[in-house]
Write an enzyme that holds these catalytic residues in place. Structure first.
Site, short mmCIF file in Angstrom:
data_model
loop_
_atom_site.label_atom_id
_atom_site.label_comp_id
_atom_site.label_asym_id
_atom_site.label_seq_id
_atom_site.Cartn_x
_atom_site.Cartn_y
_atom_site.Cartn_z
CD GLU A 145 76.10 66.69 -19.73
OE1 GLU A 145 75.12 66.04 -20.16
OE2 GLU A 145 77.12 66.15 -19.24
CG ASP A 162 69.30 59.52 -20.42
OD1 ASP A 162 68.71 60.51 -20.89
OD2 ASP A 162 70.35 59.60 -19.75
CE LYS A 191 68.58 63.17 -19.67
NZ LYS A 191 69.76 63.02 -20.55
CG ASP A 240 72.82 57.72 -21.50
OD1 ASP A 240 73.10 58.67 -20.75
OD2 ASP A 240 72.84 57.81 -22.74
CB SER A 241 75.43 58.76 -16.25
OG SER A 241 74.25 58.77 -15.46
O1 KIV Z 1 72.86 60.23 -18.15
C1 KIV Z 1 72.92 61.17 -17.34
O2 KIV Z 1 73.31 61.04 -16.19
C2 KIV Z 1 72.52 62.49 -17.82
C3 KIV Z 1 72.87 63.65 -16.93
C4 KIV Z 1 74.28 64.00 -17.14
C5 KIV Z 1 71.97 64.80 -17.15
O3 KIV Z 1 72.00 62.63 -18.88
#
Ligand code: KIV
Length: 264
Positions: free
Chosen positions: A182, A84, A113, A45-46
């Protein structure tokens, strides 16, 4: 070429082979990363920040995740694809089950996730019992940034370190297949990786984890976000393909992350 599964990752941990993971949001990059040998593609979700230009992951919607996960699945052949669950789509176990099912059936995610500690164990247990593989996410929880008051290293004091270790054990026991950890101190991440039998993938967690993950745009030096835990692999490479291959080689060899990317 054998497709990577959660079982493959568990075997890699058993034999001490480091697991490589990068975030990915579209089919073209998925194909590049897959061919470069990245074991796991995380539709993170980044994407709220690196694709949508938002200041955090909080505004990302389930529909966004379904769309980007389906694109990544188009380009991925060998790599395992994890998606995510966005902010507030897993506040209760039942809500998590309905939304995880959509990520898997509409987005074709292979693993979902979720961010959270011990409190999430009941949800992980329900999903796992219904055949949904879960990757837990502990340590810094970016979706809670407004509650935490910012992004900082976790596990620096004994109480917080003990809680994160408890979180890891509870989530493993609940049936999580793997976990991301993290922004925690390297000693804590190493201890957790040794204490659980499922693979532990670190980001800003030092070299003692079973594998590593980075945000794709950060390791390609796109977007100008400087972070101690990251390395710009484009500096010494002449193409994206070569930069990703260098990342895979360095993680497998245990040379990334180094001391300069880790926290004490
Ligand atoms: O959303 C994302 O990119 C993540 C990473 C930071 C592990 O969860």
């Amino acid at each position: 070429m054998k497709k990577v599964s959660v079982t493959t990752l568990r075997k890699m941990k058993e034999v001490g082979e480091k697991i490589t993971m990068l975030t990915c949001y579209d089919a073209t990059f998925a194909s590049v990363l897959d061919k470069a040998g990245v074991d796991v593609l995380l539709v993170g979700d980044s994407l709220g920040m690196v694709i949508q230009g938002e200041e955090s992951t909080v505004s990302v919607k389930l529909e966004d995740m379904i769309y980007h996960t389906s694109l990544v699945r188009q380009g991925a052949e060998r790599s395992l694809v994890i998606a995510d669950m966005p902010f507030m789509t897993y506040a209760t176990p039942e809500q998590a089950m309905v939304n995880a099912a959509r990520l898997m059936s509409d987005g074709r995610a292979e693993v979902v996730k979720m961010e959270g500690g011990e409190w999430l164990a009941e949800t992980v247990s329900l999903l796992s019992s219904r055949g949904i593989p879960v990757c837990a996410h502990i340590g810094l929880l970016p979706q809670s940034v407004h509650k935490l008051g910012g992004y900082r290293v976790h596990g620096r004091d004994q109480t917080s370190a003990e809680q994160i270790l408890k979180d890891a054990k509870a989530l493993e026991e609940a049936g999580a297949e793997m976990m991301v950890i993290e922004l925690v101190t390297r000693d804590l991440a190493t201890e957790i990786s040794r204490s659980v039998s499922i693979p532990v993938i670190g980001i800003g967690a030092g070299p003692g984890c079973d594998g590593q993950v980075l945000v794709l745009h950060d390791m390609l030096g796109i977007g100008g976000r400087y972070m101690k835990m990251c390395k710009n692999f484009m500096v010494e490479n002449d193409s994206i393909q070569h930069a990703v291959e260098a990342y895979v080689n360095e993680v497998k060899a245990g040379t990334f992350p180094g001391d300069e990317h880790s926290f004490d």
